[in-house]
Design a protein around this motif. Structure first.
Motif, PDB file in Angstrom:
ATOM      1  N   SER A 130       0.795  -1.220   0.000  1.00 35.22           N
ATOM      2  CA  SER A 130       0.000   0.000   0.000  1.00 35.22           C
ATOM      3  C   SER A 130       0.828   1.272   0.000  1.00 35.22           C
ATOM      4  N   GLU A 131       1.839   1.344   0.852  1.00 39.22           N
ATOM      5  CA  GLU A 131       2.630   2.567   0.976  1.00 39.22           C
ATOM      6  C   GLU A 131       3.412   2.878  -0.296  1.00 39.22           C
ATOM      7  N   ASN A 132       3.721   1.836  -1.071  1.00 38.52           N
ATOM      8  CA  ASN A 132       4.548   2.007  -2.264  1.00 38.52           C
ATOM      9  C   ASN A 132       3.801   1.719  -3.564  1.00 38.52           C
ATOM     10  N   LEU A 133       2.465   1.551  -3.470  1.00 39.30           N
ATOM     11  CA  LEU A 133       1.698   1.193  -4.662  1.00 39.30           C
ATOM     12  C   LEU A 133       1.653   2.370  -5.636  1.00 39.30           C
ATOM     13  N   SER A 134       2.140   2.144  -6.840  1.00 36.67           N
ATOM     14  CA  SER A 134       2.070   3.166  -7.881  1.00 36.67           C
ATOM     15  C   SER A 134       0.823   2.978  -8.735  1.00 36.67           C
ATOM     16  N   CYS A 135       0.604   1.747  -9.199  1.00 38.26           N
ATOM     17  CA  CYS A 135      -0.508   1.537 -10.125  1.00 38.26           C
ATOM     18  C   CYS A 135      -0.791   0.059 -10.294  1.00 38.26           C
ATOM     19  N   ILE A 136      -1.880  -0.201 -10.981  1.00 34.20           N
ATOM     20  CA  ILE A 136      -2.164  -1.521 -11.512  1.00 34.20           C
ATOM     21  C   ILE A 136      -2.260  -1.383 -13.021  1.00 34.20           C
ATOM     22  N   MET A 137      -1.768  -2.374 -13.739  1.00 35.44           N
ATOM     23  CA  MET A 137      -1.953  -2.425 -15.192  1.00 35.44           C
ATOM     24  C   MET A 137      -2.891  -3.588 -15.473  1.00 35.44           C
ATOM     25  N   ILE A 138      -4.051  -3.255 -15.980  1.00 37.19           N
ATOM     26  CA  ILE A 138      -5.058  -4.291 -16.209  1.00 37.19           C
ATOM     27  C   ILE A 138      -5.621  -4.137 -17.615  1.00 37.19           C
ATOM     28  N   THR A 139      -5.888  -5.243 -18.254  1.00 37.14           N
ATOM     29  CA  THR A 139      -6.464  -5.244 -19.598  1.00 37.14           C
ATOM     30  C   THR A 139      -7.954  -5.529 -19.493  1.00 37.14           C
ATOM     31  N   TYR A 140      -8.778  -4.765 -20.228  1.00 36.47           N
ATOM     32  CA  TYR A 140     -10.220  -4.957 -20.145  1.00 36.47           C
ATOM     33  C   TYR A 140     -10.870  -4.815 -21.519  1.00 36.47           C
ATOM     34  N   PRO A 141     -11.723  -5.767 -21.909  1.00 34.11           N
ATOM     35  CA  PRO A 141     -11.872  -7.066 -21.282  1.00 34.11           C
ATOM     36  C   PRO A 141     -10.508  -7.750 -21.137  1.00 34.11           C
ATOM     37  N   SER A 142     -10.406  -8.690 -20.257  1.00 34.86           N
ATOM     38  CA  SER A 142      -9.122  -9.314 -19.982  1.00 34.86           C
ATOM     39  C   SER A 142      -8.601 -10.036 -21.214  1.00 34.86           C
ATOM     40  N   THR A 143      -7.312 -10.302 -21.200  1.00 37.73           N
ATOM     41  CA  THR A 143      -6.721 -11.062 -22.299  1.00 37.73           C
ATOM     42  C   THR A 143      -7.282 -12.479 -22.326  1.00 37.73           C
ATOM     43  N   HIS A 144      -7.961 -12.872 -21.272  1.00 38.68           N
ATOM     44  CA  HIS A 144      -8.645 -14.168 -21.272  1.00 38.68           C
ATOM     45  C   HIS A 144      -9.969 -14.105 -22.033  1.00 38.68           C
ATOM     46  N   HIS A 146      -5.725   2.552  -1.991  1.00 34.99           N
ATOM     47  CA  HIS A 146      -4.346   2.414  -1.514  1.00 34.99           C
ATOM     48  C   HIS A 146      -3.408   3.425  -2.177  1.00 34.99           C
ATOM     49  N   GLY A 147      -3.983   4.459  -2.783  1.00 37.50           N
ATOM     50  CA  GLY A 147      -3.170   5.548  -3.312  1.00 37.50           C
ATOM     51  C   GLY A 147      -2.606   5.306  -4.693  1.00 37.50           C
ATOM     52  N   GLY A 148      -3.031   4.237  -5.357  1.00 39.88           N
ATOM     53  CA  GLY A 148      -2.496   3.921  -6.666  1.00 39.88           C
ATOM     54  C   GLY A 148      -3.358   4.456  -7.798  1.00 39.88           C
ATOM     55  N   GLN A 149      -2.820   4.359  -8.998  1.00 43.21           N
ATOM     56  CA  GLN A 149      -3.524   4.752 -10.205  1.00 43.21           C
ATOM     57  C   GLN A 149      -3.858   3.490 -11.006  1.00 43.21           C
ATOM     58  N   VAL A 150      -4.888   3.590 -11.842  1.00 41.10           N
ATOM     59  CA  VAL A 150      -5.310   2.447 -12.647  1.00 41.10           C
ATOM     60  C   VAL A 150      -4.926   2.695 -14.101  1.00 41.10           C
ATOM     61  N   TYR A 151      -4.031   1.847 -14.598  1.00 38.66           N
ATOM     62  CA  TYR A 151      -3.658   1.869 -16.013  1.00 38.66           C
ATOM     63  C   TYR A 151      -4.433   0.760 -16.702  1.00 38.66           C
ATOM     64  N   MET A 152      -5.318   1.136 -17.613  1.00 37.99           N
ATOM     65  CA  MET A 152      -6.101   0.136 -18.347  1.00 37.99           C
ATOM     66  C   MET A 152      -5.525   0.002 -19.749  1.00 37.99           C
ATOM     67  N   ASP A 153      -5.000  -1.153 -20.053  1.00 37.85           N
ATOM     68  CA  ASP A 153      -4.426  -1.422 -21.363  1.00 37.85           C
ATOM     69  C   ASP A 153      -5.519  -1.344 -22.418  1.00 37.85           C
ATOM     70  N   GLY A 154      -5.240  -0.604 -23.503  1.00 34.90           N
ATOM     71  CA  GLY A 154      -6.247  -0.411 -24.542  1.00 34.90           C
ATOM     72  C   GLY A 154      -6.231  -1.461 -25.631  1.00 34.90           C
ATOM     73  N   ALA A 155      -5.485  -2.562 -25.423  1.00 33.19           N
ATOM     74  CA  ALA A 155      -5.384  -3.572 -26.474  1.00 33.19           C
ATOM     75  C   ALA A 155      -6.752  -4.108 -26.887  1.00 33.19           C
ATOM     76  N   ASN A 156      -7.672  -4.178 -25.941  1.00 33.03           N
ATOM     77  CA  ASN A 156      -8.985  -4.763 -26.219  1.00 33.03           C
ATOM     78  C   ASN A 156     -10.079  -3.711 -26.284  1.00 33.03           C
ATOM     79  N   MET A 157      -9.700  -2.509 -26.683  1.00 28.02           N
ATOM     80  CA  MET A 157     -10.665  -1.409 -26.777  1.00 28.02           C
ATOM     81  C   MET A 157     -11.749  -1.702 -27.810  1.00 28.02           C
ATOM     82  N   ASN A 158     -11.482  -2.607 -28.734  1.00 32.93           N
ATOM     83  CA  ASN A 158     -12.487  -2.944 -29.742  1.00 32.93           C
ATOM     84  C   ASN A 158     -13.727  -3.570 -29.128  1.00 32.93           C
TER      85      ASN A 158
END
Length: 962
Positions: A644-658, A675-687
């Protein structure tokens, strides 16, 4: 009552939507019936969580016809002022040979192909890329070259990364000569900051005054000077550091190769080998190094191997370096190639040949000499005594001269105090030189271009030092000496094209890579001179058309994503990830929380994510997934709490690569934010999101968008791409800027991530046109039909193969994963065997062994009709029947059509045939294949042989004979 159609119907404003979306209404009805639903809306309701559905539709406007779109865009393009450019600094006007323009750049056989992961059906572009590597090796004088990188500046940043990995020095400092191109210093410094390296910028000779792990020099310098850097290179190496040289590719026809001067790495842009400036890109960078550093070479390498019959065959060498395998251990992010542009540059070299190229280089240099002689004769003060194509004038009246040039429709480089530079090019003529004299000296100068030329011809030139004149043979391979007539060149290009499977032959159902239609109307504007011929550093008022087009595209992408701002600078999806992570990092630093450096990455995330996080010097913590492919929420909560103290971000793909819409996506975002982090959503599945949901509305803070996926920029055989980032307002100030052209809306001093301020601007009209012609309604329909097609395909295949993951109501998103592991366990048939057998059916394999080993990930996209999807299903079902015959013992695991696949004509027609199946079945397993047979040109390639016997330049020409 009249049955006449309305005027609105006759105008066919929505005709483009119908042409882009593959299935007809009748086909849609049949697919919905197979899925047991009565409407598209019912299927979407079963598939996409209601909690993330958009309450309001997109605000893009109504769809436009192709004619309307191109007419409007032409009016916008006309607002660009295409001046004669003498700016140089890594970008030069060039002549694109028309045979290459029409038959490569404008040819879907070249621009719609995918990265050559299936080399048996990619031998054409692999040969062209091998030509590119051979050209690079000859010109640089080094041992090993890659098959292209994104641009010169990012290639220099990669050189710094290589230097740190291989140098024996323990230093943390990289030196950059101050006469390196400004944008390159900017990009390298940005990369160094993320890696935690120190950078010193100073006079080239000062490199030896510091303890460094590497140094970068420009050859010739950005102001045109040609310096013998032999002693500097030796001095750098004496410090156990790596010497890198950024070189002008055209100058290397006349200058001694940097490798011969001792350089460890040589890099640069191949743009002036027949690729338009395009307001900054896309352009292919070249990169070469010593053989001993081959395991650290960034990007892709094309190598020579053997196929099953012992024939020479080409492939991507050392593929285990790919990011989806190495992930956080990757040396660099592999999505960094510019294959289409590298092929153009390679064909340019093939077409002109060594003598033709040298003549072009000599003409450029001669014009520089003529210009210099005239200026010096009139007392003009030149900064240097040596040059190839660039003269720098030291002048008190610089502003007056630059203004006079602009009045003549001419641009000089004027970004240095008290001086301006003039770079002549392939397009420069005698009349141009005369005009330059008029601008600088006034029209009564009395100089004669012809007289000055004659004087130089008689007396010679010493503007290239004698010790640095190239004296070795280059481009001696027959490929560079055989195709100099247009007839021969045309046939050579076509011969290579015929070896490659692209979208103009059949669907390419690559999960996560979204190989959708690249409509011709979208492609046409990229070759308009108003877009193609602008220098990226021209004054902004000369690029008014670009600014209008890019502003409209920006606003549309903001609306589509639900973010507040977009940066168009990143020139690949990987660069977008990198830029987004930098924005997150700078945001934390601005709040006094620069210690936040932990990036959570679910095991279902896109494969580039860990590599990008590693490039941003983040500590990666992998979050598990449950048996259904969703993020394990208990594991996420535990790990978010732990870091938590060092959380920068999560990188998540949506919909998931699954291939599923996870129900907990909002909760995932909330946990990270708590927890003070940012959410990076991968745009690979933006379609699978456009018009239905959006990353901004879901709760993420930043995404990159693969414009070469969702927004129709073609893959080009492995590049080009564009990866802009969308951000929420609090991250907007931290998007990339540029040291030459300020990018509005970002903090002054923000570093650049690409060489040009707007990245690969020349191909942005493709995405602009797609969005304009689809409109709000069409964009949503595209997403819906991608979901319909994927679910129909999944449903049909599930009768024969297990589908690994499904979401709510047993539905998949826009892609599905076929699990071949049970088949392998039962029969010994692997996912590789299925992939290669699909080639015999005329199909490129889906994504293989990613994100789960032993699987195929399939994405049909909205552009494919039910007819084509049914053909693919027929192939997969037929292959399953072949597997069943192995399982029953009818065929052995050593003797069956899958393990011998793919089958070439030579294989099928050979004198010996000891197979358990007949020849005709090998080639034509189902009747539909016989109607339009695509023949692989080599049998299965031996990957192990290719890596153990690494050959990455053109072999003897006899190996190419069919």
């Amino acid at each position: 009552m009249s049955n006449a159609k309305s005027l609105e119907q006759l105008e066919q404003k929505q005709d483009f939507i119908r042409r882009h979306i593959g299935p007809s209404p009748a086909q849609v009805s049949d697919m919905l019936s197979a899925l047991g639903v009565s409407s598209v809306e019912e299927l979407i309701g079963q598939t996409v969580p209601a909690s993330i559905r958009l309450e309001q539709g997109l605000s893009i406007g109504e769809s436009r016809t192709e004619v309307e779109t191109l007419s409007y865009l032409k009016s916008v393009a006309s607002k660009n002022k295409v001046f004669k450019s003498y700016i140089g600094q890594g970008y030069h006007p060039t002549h694109v040979p028309h045979v290459i323009l029409r038959n490569v750049l404008e040819n879907p056989g070249w621009y719609t192909a995918y990265t050559p992961y299936q080399p048996e059906i990619a031998q054409g572009r692999l040969e062209s890329l091998l030509n590119f590597q051979t050209m690079t090796l000859d010109l640089t004088g080094l041992d090993l070259a890659s098959a292209s990188l994104l641009d010169e500046s990012t290639a220099a940043a990669e050189a710094m990364g290589l230097a740190k990995r291989v140098a024996k020095s323990k230093s943390n400092t990289f030196f950059i000569a101050e006469d390196v191109h400004t944008q390159t210093i900017d990009v390298v410094a940005t990369r160094a900051e993320q890696f935690g390296f120190d950078v010193i910028v100073g006079k080239a000779a000062e490199a030896l005054d510091h303890d460094i792990f590497g140094a970068l020099f420009q050859y010739p310098s950005t102001t045109g000077e040609i310096t013998d850097v032999t002693d500097l290179i030796a001095g750098v190496q004496s410090k156990k550091a790596i010497a890198c040289v950024a070189a002008d590719i055209m100058s290397l026809l006349l200058l001694k190769a940097p490798g011969k001067l001792g350089a460890d790495v040589v890099l640069g842009s191949a743009q002036r080998f027949g690729v338009p400036m395009g307001y900054g890109g896309p352009h292919a960078a070249f990169f070469a190094t010593r053989d001993k550093y081959k395991r650290s070479l960034p990007g892709r390498i094309i190598g020579v191997s053997k196929d099953r019959l012992g024939n020479d065959a080409l492939r991507m060498a050392m593929q285990t370096r790919e990011q989806h395998i190495r992930r956080e251990k990757a040396n660099s992010n592999i999505c960094t190639a510019q294959v289409l542009l590298a092929n153009m540059a390679a064909f340019y070299a093939v077409y002109h040949g060594p003598q033709g190229l040298k003549t072009i280089a000599e003409r450029i240099h001669r014009f520089a000499d003529i210009l210099a002689a005239g200026l010096k004769a009139k007392g003009v003060n030149l900064k240097h005594d040596t040059w190839f194509d660039t003269l720098t004038v030291v002048a008190d009246n610089k502003d007056e001269i630059v203004a006079r040039a602009v009045a003549h429709g001419v641009n000089f480089a004027s970004n240095r105090a008290g001086e301006y530079s003039i770079s002549v090019s392939e397009t420069t003529t005698r009349a141009d030189v005369a005009e330059l004299f008029d601008i600088i000296l006034g029209e009564d100068h009395g100089l004669s271009v012809d007289a000055l030329a004659n004087e130089i011809e008689v007396n010679g030139s010493n503007s290239i030092p004698a010790s640095l004149v190239r004296d070795d043979e280059i481009l001696t391979h027959p490929n560079f000496n055989s195709y100099h007539s247009e007839t021969e060149m045309l046939r050579y290009i076509k011969r290579l094209e015929n070896k490659d499977l692209a979208l103009n032959h059949s669907m390419i159902s690559l999960g996560s890579c979204t190989m959708k239609l690249n409509a011709t109307a979208e492609m046409i504007p990229i070759t308009w001179p108003e877009f193609a011929n602008l220098h990226p550093f021209c004054p902004l008022d000369q690029a008014a058309g670009y600014q209008i087009m890019m502003t409209e595209l920006h606003d549309w992408l903001v609306n589509i994503t639900g973010y507040d701002a977009v940066s168009l600078q990143p020139n690949s999806g990987a660069q977008g990830e990198y830029a987004g992570l930098i924005a997150i990092r700078k945001y934390h630093e601005s709040r006094g929380e620069g210690h936040r450096n932990v990036c959570l990455i679910p095991s279902s995330a896109h494969g580039t994510n860990p590599a990008s996080a590693q490039m941003a010097s983040m500590k990666i913590v992998v979050v598990d997934c449950d048996k259904n492919g969703n993020v394990d929420m208990a594991d996420l909560k535990a790990k978010a709490e732990e870091v938590s103290e060092n959380l920068s971000c999560i990188m998540i793909t949506y919909p998931s690569t699954h291939g599923v819409y996870e129900e907990t996506i909002r909760e995932i975002c909330d946990i990270v934010h708590q927890h003070g982090g940012q959410v990076y959503m991968d745009g690979a599945n933006m379609n699978a999101q456009v018009g239905v949901t959006s990353p901004g509305s879901i709760g993420s803070d930043v995404s990159h968008l693969n414009l070469h996926k969702t927004f129709c920029i073609p893959h080009g055989g492995g590049g080009p791409g564009v990866g802009p980032i969308g951000v929420k307002s609090h991250l907007a100030p931290f998007m990339p800027n540029h040291s030459v052209i300020n990018v509005a809306g970002t903090n002054i001093g923000n570093g650049a991530v690409s060489a040009a301020p707007y990245g690969s601007a020349a191909i942005l009209p493709i995405s602009w046109a797609y969005i304009a012609m689809m409109g709000s309604e069409g964009l949503k329909q595209a997403t819906e039909m991608a979901i319909v097609n994927a679910n129909y395909l999944s449903e049909k295949l599930s009768e024969h193969y297990p589908i690994l993951y499904r979401g709510r109501n047993n539905r998949v998103a826009h892609e599905c994963i076929v699990d071949l592991r049970p088949i392998k366990e039962q029969t010994g048939v692997t996912e590789m065997d299925v992939a290669k057998r699909l080639q015999d059916y005329g199909f490129h394999s889906p994504t293989m062994s990613f994100p789960v080993a032993g699987t195929l990930m399939i994405e049909p996209t909205e552009s494919e009709s039910k007819v084509e999807i049914d053909r693919f299903i027929e192939a997969m079902v037929s292959i399953k029947s072949e597997i069943d015959r192995i399982a029953s013992g009818e065929w052995s695991i050593e003797n069956n059509p899958l393990v011998f696949a793919p089958h070439t004509q030579a294989d099928v027609l050979g004198n010996e045939w000891d197979r358990a199946y007949d020849r005709f079945y090998a080639a034509f397993p189902v009747p539909s294949v016989a109607k339009d047979k695509f023949w692989p040109t080599v049998t299965r390639i031996d990957d192990v042989y290719g890596d153990r016997n690494l050959v990455c330049s053109c072999p003897a020409v006899e190996t190419y004979r069919d």
